[in-house]
Write an enzyme that holds these catalytic residues in place. Structure first.
Site, short mmCIF file in Angstrom:
data_model
loop_
_atom_site.label_atom_id
_atom_site.label_comp_id
_atom_site.label_asym_id
_atom_site.label_seq_id
_atom_site.Cartn_x
_atom_site.Cartn_y
_atom_site.Cartn_z
N ILE A 106 23.50 18.82 -1.87
CA ILE A 106 22.54 17.78 -1.46
C ILE A 106 22.25 17.78 -0.20
CG2 ILE A 106 23.20 16.17 -3.45
CD1 ILE A 106 25.56 14.99 -1.99
N SER A 107 21.33 17.03 0.29
CA SER A 107 20.82 17.26 1.74
C SER A 107 21.72 16.36 2.55
CB SER A 107 19.21 16.88 2.05
OG SER A 107 18.64 17.93 1.13
N THR A 108 21.99 15.10 2.16
CA THR A 108 22.75 14.06 2.90
C THR A 108 23.95 13.37 1.95
OG1 THR A 108 21.38 12.27 1.96
CG2 THR A 108 20.74 13.33 4.07
N GLN A 166 23.34 10.81 -1.07
CA GLN A 166 22.72 11.39 -2.18
C GLN A 166 23.62 11.69 -3.15
OE1 GLN A 166 20.47 14.90 -0.78
NE2 GLN A 166 18.58 13.37 -0.67
#
Length: 202
Positions: free
Chosen positions: A8-10, A13
């Site tokens: 996941i990017s952040t 999320q």
């Protein structure tokens, strides 16, 4: 042993969507990192590679191919690495495996290349739209950009663009780095100038 790689990017999320098809016998490697960061430069990506090198992992599962990266070069490079180690990569949303009976699956390679190309084009289109939107906002006088006086220090720039620094030190061309790291040519030039200045000062 099997592994499932999730990204996941952040931190805000949710991983649940990627864990829908998880099996109890899979060891989890969960990264919180941008897809623009090369697989081998990610914390859990590195750990997974270490386990493969140690002979502990021979099967890797991802929910979708974009979990490995956004850049076609990186995705293909990671896939080639898995193949060289005899590691099978399964992509859940395609229902395909990279190797069948110990041999590379040509259908898998073809589909992955097409999908990675499409994903890369979509990202480039998004970035282009963002630039157009900024240009329009500037023309209307409603774009503020960075707060005046809030410039980043050289150290902050180098820390922010570690991938650019790495490829510059490897002697890659500016345009090649721009493509690999998905940044503007101006950013690459800025990082290069900082590196050159620091070299002179040192």
């Amino acid at each position: 042993m099997k592994a499932r790689y999730n990204r996941i990017s952040t931190a805000n999320q949710n991983l649940e969507r990627q864990l829908v098809k998880q099996n109890p016998d899979e060891v989890l490697f969960n990264d919180v990192v941008s897809g623009s960061v090369a697989f081998g430069e990610r914390t859990k990506g590195k750990e997974l590679i270490d386990e493969i090198e140690a002979g502990n992992i021979n099967y890797v599962v991802v929910s979708s191919i974009d979990r490995l990266g956004r850049n076609l070069f990186d995705i293909v490079g990671t896939l080639e690495y898995f193949n060289s180690k005899g590691v099978v990569l399964r992509v859940d949303n395609l229902g395909l495996e990279s190797m069948v009976m110990g041999k590379v699956n040509p259908t898998f390679n073809l589909i992955i290349s097409v999908m990675a190309n499409v994903a890369q084009m979509e990202r480039e289109t998004l970035l282009e739209r963002q630039k157009e939107g900024i240009a329009i906002a500037k023309a209307k006088g409603v774009y503020n950009g960075r707060v005046k006086g809030s410039t980043e220090s050289d150290a902050e720039v180098l820390s922010k663009y570690k991938e650019v620094v790495k490829f510059l030190k490897m002697g890659k061309s500016l345009r090649d780095i721009k493509s690999r790291c998905e940044v503007s040519l101006g950013t690459v030039q800025k990082v290069k100038q900082i590196l050159s200045k620091n070299t002179v000062l040192s």
